[in-house]
Design a protein around this motif. Structure first.
Motif, PDB file in Angstrom:
ATOM      1  N   UNK A  12      -2.745   2.387   2.136  1.00  9.71           N
ATOM      2  CA  UNK A  12      -4.130   2.352   2.614  1.00  9.71           C
ATOM      3  C   UNK A  12      -5.054   3.119   1.678  1.00  9.71           C
ATOM      4  N   UNK A  13      -4.599   4.247   1.176  1.00  6.55           N
ATOM      5  CA  UNK A  13      -5.418   5.044   0.260  1.00  6.55           C
ATOM      6  C   UNK A  13      -5.724   4.259  -1.007  1.00  6.55           C
ATOM      7  N   UNK A  14      -4.707   3.624  -1.566  1.00  6.78           N
ATOM      8  CA  UNK A  14      -4.925   2.826  -2.779  1.00  6.78           C
ATOM      9  C   UNK A  14      -5.827   1.627  -2.502  1.00  6.78           C
ATOM     10  N   UNK A  15      -5.642   0.980  -1.356  1.00  3.66           N
ATOM     11  CA  UNK A  15      -6.485  -0.157  -0.989  1.00  3.66           C
ATOM     12  C   UNK A  15      -7.924   0.277  -0.767  1.00  3.66           C
ATOM     13  N   UNK A  50     -17.139  -4.511   5.486  1.00  2.00           N
ATOM     14  CA  UNK A  50     -16.321  -4.511   6.701  1.00  2.00           C
ATOM     15  C   UNK A  50     -14.875  -4.147   6.388  1.00  2.00           C
ATOM     16  N   UNK A  51     -14.366  -4.667   5.268  1.00  2.00           N
ATOM     17  CA  UNK A  51     -13.002  -4.338   4.863  1.00  2.00           C
ATOM     18  C   UNK A  51     -12.870  -2.844   4.572  1.00  2.00           C
ATOM     19  N   UNK A  55     -10.312  -0.325   6.492  1.00  2.00           N
ATOM     20  CA  UNK A  55      -9.352   0.490   5.748  1.00  2.00           C
ATOM     21  C   UNK A  55      -9.581   1.980   6.001  1.00  2.00           C
ATOM     22  N   UNK A  56     -10.841   2.403   6.088  1.00  2.00           N
ATOM     23  CA  UNK A  56     -11.143   3.814   6.333  1.00  2.00           C
ATOM     24  C   UNK A  56     -10.666   4.244   7.717  1.00  2.00           C
ATOM     25  N   UNK A  60      -7.722   7.040   8.494  1.00  2.00           N
ATOM     26  CA  UNK A  60      -7.901   8.201   9.364  1.00  2.00           C
ATOM     27  C   UNK A  60      -6.840   8.207  10.467  1.00  2.00           C
ATOM     28  N   UNK A  61      -6.523   7.023  11.000  1.00  2.00           N
ATOM     29  CA  UNK A  61      -5.491   6.949  12.048  1.00  2.00           C
ATOM     30  C   UNK A  61      -4.124   7.371  11.517  1.00  2.00           C
TER      31      UNK A  61
END
Length: 120
Positions: A12-15, A50-51, A55-56, A60-61
């Motif tokens: 997720x961080x890389x995305x 929106x993407x 992703x953010x 966070x989750x």
């Protein structure tokens, strides 16, 4: 379980980094220029915007999930408890072989031994 969440978190961080870098630039730094900003109101949400939000929120989750997992694994233990509960080293373990008198200097050379080898 923790490793799976950690791998998802890294992906997720890389995305998220990629999604932010692929977005169109809005103008100068700190909201200056470009005619946008707080006075212009909300612009229409693009697919990349929106993407990025999705992703953010997912990032966070997973951050909160990793925090909960780490807290559950460390419940009831402290680093100080591990230090206090460790056994004290015995007298044999404290003395380091090869060091005389606790000095870190090399042993003194004998007076009879030559300092440099001589070729005879």
């Amino acid at each position: 379980m923790e490793n799976v969440v950690l791998i998802i978190h890294l992906l997720l961080a890389l995305s998220l980094i990629g999604a932010v870098l692929l977005q169109r630039s809005e103008g100068g730094g700190l909201g200056m220029g470009g005619g946008g900003g707080a006075a212009a109101g909300r612009s229409a949400g693009t697919a990349m915007g929106k993407l990025t939000w999705i992703l953010a929120i997912a990032f966070i989750c997973t951050s909160m999930a990793l925090t909960v997992i780490a807290a559950r694994n460390a419940a009831g233990s402290s680093v100080l408890d591990r230090i206090v509960d460790s056994p004290a080293p015995s007298a044999a373990e404290e003395e380091t072989p090869g060091l005389s008198g606790g000095s870190l200097l090399p042993p003194a050379a004998d007076d009879d031994a030559p300092l440099l080898p001589t070729a005879e």
